[in-house]
Each structure stands twice: as structure tokens, then as C-alpha cells.
Motif scaffolding. Structure first.
Motif, PDB file in Angstrom:
ATOM      1  N   ARG A  20      50.628  73.407  68.584  1.00 35.95           N
ATOM      2  CA  ARG A  20      52.089  74.233  67.765  1.00 35.95           C
ATOM      3  C   ARG A  20      52.016  72.982  66.146  1.00 35.95           C
ATOM      4  O   ARG A  20      51.454  74.712  65.313  1.00 35.95           O
ATOM      5  CB  ARG A  20      53.216  74.113  68.315  1.00 35.95           C
ATOM      6  N   LEU A  21      52.576  71.950  66.083  1.00 32.91           N
ATOM      7  CA  LEU A  21      52.484  71.689  65.077  1.00 32.91           C
ATOM      8  C   LEU A  21      50.895  71.386  64.007  1.00 32.91           C
ATOM      9  O   LEU A  21      51.230  71.986  62.904  1.00 32.91           O
ATOM     10  CB  LEU A  21      53.028  70.312  64.655  1.00 32.91           C
ATOM     11  N   GLN A  22      50.591  71.427  64.683  1.00 27.43           N
ATOM     12  CA  GLN A  22      48.548  71.485  63.606  1.00 27.43           C
ATOM     13  C   GLN A  22      48.050  73.176  62.837  1.00 27.43           C
ATOM     14  O   GLN A  22      47.934  72.790  62.364  1.00 27.43           O
ATOM     15  CB  GLN A  22      47.315  70.788  64.310  1.00 27.43           C
ATOM     16  N   ILE A  23      48.203  74.270  64.079  1.00 33.18           N
ATOM     17  CA  ILE A  23      48.360  75.551  63.805  1.00 33.18           C
ATOM     18  C   ILE A  23      49.158  75.869  62.263  1.00 33.18           C
ATOM     19  O   ILE A  23      49.017  76.354  61.257  1.00 33.18           O
ATOM     20  CB  ILE A  23      49.021  76.236  64.939  1.00 33.18           C
ATOM     21  N   GLY A  24      49.980  75.083  63.018  1.00 38.06           N
ATOM     22  CA  GLY A  24      51.647  75.496  60.896  1.00 38.06           C
ATOM     23  C   GLY A  24      50.392  74.660  60.371  1.00 38.06           C
ATOM     24  O   GLY A  24      51.683  74.622  59.308  1.00 38.06           O
ATOM     25  N   GLY A  25      50.354  73.945  60.069  1.00 37.77           N
ATOM     26  CA  GLY A  25      49.380  73.229  59.252  1.00 37.77           C
ATOM     27  C   GLY A  25      49.513  72.096  58.803  1.00 37.77           C
ATOM     28  O   GLY A  25      49.492  70.986  57.641  1.00 37.77           O
ATOM     29  N   HIS A  26      49.997  71.193  59.969  1.00 33.65           N
ATOM     30  CA  HIS A  26      50.502  69.969  59.936  1.00 33.65           C
ATOM     31  C   HIS A  26      49.052  68.511  59.960  1.00 33.65           C
ATOM     32  O   HIS A  26      48.739  69.229  61.124  1.00 33.65           O
ATOM     33  CB  HIS A  26      51.648  69.509  60.479  1.00 33.65           C
ATOM     34  N   HIS A  27      48.912  67.711  59.927  1.00 28.45           N
ATOM     35  CA  HIS A  27      48.373  66.321  60.718  1.00 28.45           C
ATOM     36  C   HIS A  27      49.089  65.472  61.627  1.00 28.45           C
ATOM     37  O   HIS A  27      50.081  64.843  60.844  1.00 28.45           O
ATOM     38  CB  HIS A  27      47.588  65.542  59.550  1.00 28.45           C
ATOM     39  N   VAL A  28      49.124  66.001  62.695  1.00 28.86           N
ATOM     40  CA  VAL A  28      49.676  65.499  63.667  1.00 28.86           C
ATOM     41  C   VAL A  28      48.767  64.228  64.628  1.00 28.86           C
ATOM     42  O   VAL A  28      47.500  64.365  64.803  1.00 28.86           O
ATOM     43  CB  VAL A  28      49.526  66.474  64.687  1.00 28.86           C
ATOM     44  N   ILE A  29      49.184  62.903  64.510  1.00 26.30           N
ATOM     45  CA  ILE A  29      49.027  61.484  65.246  1.00 26.30           C
ATOM     46  C   ILE A  29      50.413  61.345  66.835  1.00 26.30           C
ATOM     47  O   ILE A  29      51.235  61.179  66.764  1.00 26.30           O
ATOM     48  CB  ILE A  29      49.290  59.920  64.359  1.00 26.30           C
ATOM     49  N   THR A  30      49.594  61.409  67.580  1.00 25.24           N
ATOM     50  CA  THR A  30      50.672  61.205  68.732  1.00 25.24           C
ATOM     51  C   THR A  30      50.370  59.766  68.835  1.00 25.24           C
ATOM     52  O   THR A  30      49.557  59.012  68.875  1.00 25.24           O
ATOM     53  CB  THR A  30      50.105  61.873  70.031  1.00 25.24           C
ATOM     54  N   ALA A  31      51.578  59.774  69.809  1.00 26.35           N
ATOM     55  CA  ALA A  31      51.838  58.090  70.689  1.00 26.35           C
ATOM     56  C   ALA A  31      52.785  58.548  71.707  1.00 26.35           C
ATOM     57  O   ALA A  31      53.705  59.560  72.321  1.00 26.35           O
ATOM     58  CB  ALA A  31      52.310  56.805  70.069  1.00 26.35           C
ATOM     59  N   ALA A  32      52.140  57.855  73.107  1.00 26.83           N
ATOM     60  CA  ALA A  32      52.518  57.839  74.369  1.00 26.83           C
ATOM     61  C   ALA A  32      53.625  57.160  74.669  1.00 26.83           C
ATOM     62  O   ALA A  32      55.060  57.531  75.719  1.00 26.83           O
ATOM     63  CB  ALA A  32      51.608  57.957  75.984  1.00 26.83           C
ATOM     64  N   THR A  33      53.681  56.378  73.972  1.00 22.82           N
ATOM     65  CA  THR A  33      55.057  55.082  74.072  1.00 22.82           C
ATOM     66  C   THR A  33      55.404  54.184  72.412  1.00 22.82           C
ATOM     67  O   THR A  33      55.093  54.584  71.227  1.00 22.82           O
ATOM     68  CB  THR A  33      54.586  53.634  74.966  1.00 22.82           C
ATOM     69  N   PRO A  34      56.327  53.666  73.039  1.00 22.96           N
ATOM     70  CA  PRO A  34      57.002  53.232  71.911  1.00 22.96           C
ATOM     71  C   PRO A  34      56.762  52.528  71.257  1.00 22.96           C
ATOM     72  O   PRO A  34      55.695  52.197  69.855  1.00 22.96           O
ATOM     73  CB  PRO A  34      58.966  52.808  72.485  1.00 22.96           C
ATOM     74  N   GLN A  35      55.442  51.674  71.568  1.00 24.64           N
ATOM     75  CA  GLN A  35      54.645  50.126  71.050  1.00 24.64           C
ATOM     76  C   GLN A  35      53.496  51.034  70.848  1.00 24.64           C
ATOM     77  O   GLN A  35      52.838  50.183  69.706  1.00 24.64           O
ATOM     78  CB  GLN A  35      54.538  48.730  72.412  1.00 24.64           C
ATOM     79  N   GLU A  36      52.955  52.278  71.089  1.00 23.82           N
ATOM     80  CA  GLU A  36      51.449  52.312  71.154  1.00 23.82           C
ATOM     81  C   GLU A  36      52.114  53.389  69.484  1.00 23.82           C
ATOM     82  O   GLU A  36      51.748  53.248  68.641  1.00 23.82           O
ATOM     83  CB  GLU A  36      50.852  53.643  71.797  1.00 23.82           C
TER      84      GLU A  36
END
Length: 120
Positions: A20-36
Motif C-alpha cells: 500500500r505504501l509503495q502504491i502511494g509512491g514511497h520506497h519501502v524497506i521492511t524488517a521483521a525484527t528490531p535487530q534486522e
């Protein structure tokens, strides 16, 4: 377009929110944990906004915010808490970091509007 760091341990929510954020025009990097998230932030250009899940295993929202504030790569990045399980707005360290609209109605659209505001 904002560079967004999205941290959520739930793969389905993380993927849906990122799309949804990418459709909104943003570049998104994801992480599953705080350390990641901290590792990703250290190896990437500066993020404009971090979207953090309130309920990660072994770490709650204010602990994660403390980790971010203590890490050079994320110390000054604006933070938005976002959770599928939050019944109301959340306040951490006396600063309102979430809006009730983020957990009611059309939360992904509200999140997108919040990111747009923070990144300009």
C-alpha cells in the motif's frame, strides 16, 4: 516519495502495508525484527520515516523506540507506531506518536497520509 523503514513481525501485515505504501509512491524497506531493522538502517541511506509495530516479540513499542533513538542511523528518524492490535492511540515518553485514525476506519490510508505529512 519518502524512504520508509517498515518493521512488523507479521509477514502478511508487513507485506500488505508495504504494498500500500509503495502504491502511494514511497520506497519501502521492511524488517521483521528490531535487530534486522537496525542492521538495515545501518546499511541504507537515511530513512525519512520509520513505521514500527507496537507488538513485536520480546520488545514493546517504547523499547523499540529507545533502540532507534540510541542508534546513529535512526536517532532522528520520525517514528509512527502502527499495529493491527492497538485499540487506541499510543503515547510513549509523553509524546503522542499515533493518531486514533490509524487504528480505526481506513488505517492504511491514514498511515499513508501521516507518512506524507512527516516526509515533507
Amino acid at each position: 516519495m519518502a524512504r520508509v523503514l517498515l518493521v512488523d513481525d507479521d509477514a502478511d501485515i508487513r507485506e500488505t502495508t508495504a504494498i500500500r505504501l509503495q502504491i502511494g509512491g514511497h520506497h519501502v524497506i521492511t524488517a521483521a525484527t528490531p535487530q534486522e531493522a537496525l542492521d538495515v538502517a545501518a546499511g541504507q541511506p537515511h530513512f525519512d520515516v520509520a513505521v514500527l509495530d507496537l507488538h513485536l516479540p520480546r520488545v514493546d513499542g517504547d523499547e523499540l523506540l529507545d533502540l532507534f533513538r540510541g542508534h546513529q542511523a535512526t536517532a532522528d528518524v520520525p517514528v509512527v507506531f502502527y499495529s493491527a492490535n492497538a485499540p487506541h492511540a499510543t503515547s510513549v515518553h509523553g509524546l503522542s506518536l499515533a493518531d486514533t485514525k490509524l487504528t480505526r476506519g481506513r488505517p492504511l490510508n491514514s498511515l499513508l497520509a501521516t507518512i506524507n505529512c512527516l516526509s515533507h
